[in-house]
Design a protein around this motif. Structure first.
Motif, PDB file in Angstrom:
ATOM      1  N   ALA A   1       0.833  -1.204   0.000  1.00 56.44           N
ATOM      2  CA  ALA A   1       0.000   0.000   0.000  1.00 56.44           C
ATOM      3  C   ALA A   1       0.872   1.260   0.000  1.00 56.44           C
ATOM      4  O   ALA A   1       0.563   2.232  -0.695  1.00 56.44           O
ATOM      5  N   ALA A   2       1.966   1.228   0.762  1.00 52.51           N
ATOM      6  CA  ALA A   2       2.873   2.381   0.803  1.00 52.51           C
ATOM      7  C   ALA A   2       3.526   2.595  -0.556  1.00 52.51           C
ATOM      8  O   ALA A   2       3.668   3.731  -1.021  1.00 52.51           O
ATOM      9  N   LYS A   3       3.921   1.523  -1.192  1.00 48.96           N
ATOM     10  CA  LYS A   3       4.540   1.614  -2.515  1.00 48.96           C
ATOM     11  C   LYS A   3       3.547   2.200  -3.516  1.00 48.96           C
ATOM     12  O   LYS A   3       3.886   3.085  -4.304  1.00 48.96           O
ATOM     13  N   GLU A   4       2.310   1.729  -3.478  1.00 46.21           N
ATOM     14  CA  GLU A   4       1.258   2.223  -4.373  1.00 46.21           C
ATOM     15  C   GLU A   4       0.965   3.699  -4.106  1.00 46.21           C
ATOM     16  O   GLU A   4       0.829   4.505  -5.028  1.00 46.21           O
TER      17      GLU A   4
ATOM     18  N   LYS B   1      -3.393  11.886  -3.870  1.00 50.73           N
ATOM     19  CA  LYS B   1      -2.361  11.611  -2.872  1.00 50.73           C
ATOM     20  C   LYS B   1      -1.391  12.765  -2.617  1.00 50.73           C
ATOM     21  O   LYS B   1      -0.338  12.565  -2.020  1.00 50.73           O
ATOM     22  N   VAL B   2      -1.724  13.993  -3.042  1.00 54.20           N
ATOM     23  CA  VAL B   2      -0.867  15.144  -2.764  1.00 54.20           C
ATOM     24  C   VAL B   2      -1.595  16.068  -1.794  1.00 54.20           C
ATOM     25  O   VAL B   2      -2.587  16.700  -2.146  1.00 54.20           O
ATOM     26  N   SER B   3      -1.088  16.126  -0.565  1.00 53.11           N
ATOM     27  CA  SER B   3      -1.672  16.986   0.446  1.00 53.11           C
ATOM     28  C   SER B   3      -1.332  18.445   0.170  1.00 53.11           C
ATOM     29  O   SER B   3      -2.177  19.326   0.243  1.00 53.11           O
ATOM     30  N   ARG B   4      -0.058  18.686  -0.157  1.00 50.62           N
ATOM     31  CA  ARG B   4       0.382  20.065  -0.405  1.00 50.62           C
ATOM     32  C   ARG B   4       1.528  20.061  -1.400  1.00 50.62           C
ATOM     33  O   ARG B   4       2.444  19.241  -1.307  1.00 50.62           O
ATOM     34  N   LEU B   5       1.460  20.996  -2.328  1.00 50.57           N
ATOM     35  CA  LEU B   5       2.518  21.192  -3.302  1.00 50.57           C
ATOM     36  C   LEU B   5       2.814  22.686  -3.362  1.00 50.57           C
ATOM     37  O   LEU B   5       1.891  23.495  -3.467  1.00 50.57           O
ATOM     38  N   ASP B   6       4.078  23.046  -3.228  1.00 46.15           N
ATOM     39  CA  ASP B   6       4.518  24.440  -3.315  1.00 46.15           C
ATOM     40  C   ASP B   6       5.461  24.577  -4.500  1.00 46.15           C
ATOM     41  O   ASP B   6       6.398  23.783  -4.640  1.00 46.15           O
ATOM     42  N   VAL B   7       5.211  25.571  -5.330  1.00 49.05           N
ATOM     43  CA  VAL B   7       6.124  25.929  -6.404  1.00 49.05           C
ATOM     44  C   VAL B   7       6.586  27.347  -6.081  1.00 49.05           C
ATOM     45  O   VAL B   7       5.774  28.267  -6.015  1.00 49.05           O
ATOM     46  N   ASP B   8       7.876  27.504  -5.833  1.00 46.15           N
ATOM     47  CA  ASP B   8       8.448  28.801  -5.449  1.00 46.15           C
ATOM     48  C   ASP B   8       9.403  29.238  -6.558  1.00 46.15           C
ATOM     49  O   ASP B   8      10.418  28.596  -6.804  1.00 46.15           O
ATOM     50  N   PHE B   9       9.047  30.342  -7.227  1.00 46.19           N
ATOM     51  CA  PHE B   9       9.797  30.804  -8.390  1.00 46.19           C
ATOM     52  C   PHE B   9      10.365  32.200  -8.161  1.00 46.19           C
ATOM     53  O   PHE B   9       9.649  33.105  -7.718  1.00 46.19           O
TER      54      PHE B   9
ATOM     55  N   ALA C   1       1.534   6.862  -6.753  1.00 45.32           N
ATOM     56  CA  ALA C   1       0.452   7.793  -7.110  1.00 45.32           C
ATOM     57  C   ALA C   1       0.858   9.232  -6.795  1.00 45.32           C
ATOM     58  O   ALA C   1       0.639  10.144  -7.602  1.00 45.32           O
ATOM     59  N   PHE C   2       1.469   9.440  -5.645  1.00 44.57           N
ATOM     60  CA  PHE C   2       1.953  10.758  -5.223  1.00 44.57           C
ATOM     61  C   PHE C   2       2.966  11.298  -6.233  1.00 44.57           C
ATOM     62  O   PHE C   2       2.834  12.414  -6.741  1.00 44.57           O
ATOM     63  N   LYS C   3       3.970  10.498  -6.564  1.00 48.10           N
ATOM     64  CA  LYS C   3       5.026  10.955  -7.480  1.00 48.10           C
ATOM     65  C   LYS C   3       4.495  11.173  -8.896  1.00 48.10           C
ATOM     66  O   LYS C   3       4.934  12.102  -9.588  1.00 48.10           O
ATOM     67  N   GLU C   4       3.568  10.345  -9.352  1.00 47.99           N
ATOM     68  CA  GLU C   4       3.000  10.534 -10.679  1.00 47.99           C
ATOM     69  C   GLU C   4       2.215  11.843 -10.760  1.00 47.99           C
ATOM     70  O   GLU C   4       2.278  12.553 -11.765  1.00 47.99           O
ATOM     71  N   THR C   5       1.492  12.167  -9.694  1.00 45.06           N
ATOM     72  CA  THR C   5       0.721  13.411  -9.667  1.00 45.06           C
ATOM     73  C   THR C   5       1.655  14.616  -9.681  1.00 45.06           C
ATOM     74  O   THR C   5       1.433  15.573 -10.425  1.00 45.06           O
ATOM     75  N   VAL C   6       2.711  14.565  -8.891  1.00 49.29           N
ATOM     76  CA  VAL C   6       3.689  15.657  -8.865  1.00 49.29           C
ATOM     77  C   VAL C   6       4.403  15.768 -10.213  1.00 49.29           C
ATOM     78  O   VAL C   6       4.643  16.870 -10.720  1.00 49.29           O
ATOM     79  N   ALA C   7       4.711  14.638 -10.839  1.00 50.08           N
ATOM     80  CA  ALA C   7       5.389  14.648 -12.137  1.00 50.08           C
ATOM     81  C   ALA C   7       4.556  15.358 -13.200  1.00 50.08           C
ATOM     82  O   ALA C   7       5.111  16.030 -14.078  1.00 50.08           O
ATOM     83  N   GLU C   8       3.241  15.232 -13.132  1.00 48.07           N
ATOM     84  CA  GLU C   8       2.385  15.948 -14.085  1.00 48.07           C
ATOM     85  C   GLU C   8       2.571  17.460 -13.960  1.00 48.07           C
ATOM     86  O   GLU C   8       2.578  18.174 -14.961  1.00 48.07           O
TER      87      GLU C   8
END
Length: 186
Positions: free
Chosen positions: A15-18, A114-122, A22-29
């Motif tokens: 479950a952790a691997k899955e 599966k993404v609680s928070r994402l920050d993009v700082d530019f 999912a988390f990394k795929e969402t961030v990769a998008e």
């Protein structure tokens, strides 16, 4: 299944691997909307950390050294914000800063992915000043039920005085297959 692992530990590990994938795929998008090439890996995002009653993952990526949007950075961030909103992200209002601070920060979440928070700082560079654009992406997964310490031991083996963290790439494309299991029994 290893001799010391119970079926519930194997299910928890799967479950952790899955969840991590999912988390990394969402961030990769999101990364692909910014830059499709290789990003610098600051924190890989496969180490389970304790949260509330479970575990979460955290990753950090930076644009490559010397990267520049060639003056189009602010517009690219506006386009990213619009894309995220259209793609179902819960995008927070833009923070405002005092005079002379021109960071562009996007804060968003997509818990169902599966993404609680994402920050993009530019921070925009200036070709005239000889400076480059700086962008850091930080993401935290949702908190999932489970034991972070037990998952970490399954991932990396028994705790060592000086832990080895081999196998993490220095650069990684958003299209790369995310790593999760890097511990080899010896």
């Amino acid at each position: 299944m290893s001799p010391q692992a119970t079926p519930s530990e194997e299910i928890s590990f799967a479950a952790a691997k899955e969840q991590n994938l999912a988390f990394k795929e969402t961030v990769a998008e999101v990364q692909k909307q910014i830059f499709t090439g290789e990003w610098r890996v600051a924190e890989y995002g496969d180490v389970p950390e304790r949260c509330d009653e479970g575990y979460e993952f955290f990753l950090r990526r930076n644009l490559p050294e010397g990267f520049s949007f060639n003056g189009e950075g602010p517009q690219r961030m506006a386009d990213l914000r619009a894309w995220m909103t259209e793609s179902g992200w819960q995008v927070a209002p833009s923070p405002t800063y005092g005079e002379g601070i021109d960071n562009i920060v996007i804060v968003a979440g997509k818990p169902e992915a599966k993404v609680s928070r994402l920050d993009v700082d530019f921070i925009s560079g200036s070709a005239a000043d000889g400076t480059v654009d700086v962008l850091e992406l930080r993401a935290t997964s949702t908190c999932e039920p489970g034991d972070a310490a037990a998952l970490l031991e399954q991932l990396r083996g028994p705790l060592q005085a000086v832990p080895e963290d081999t196998g993490i790439p220095d650069l990684e494309s958003p299209d790369a297959t995310p790593l999760f299991e890097r511990h080899t029994e010896g």
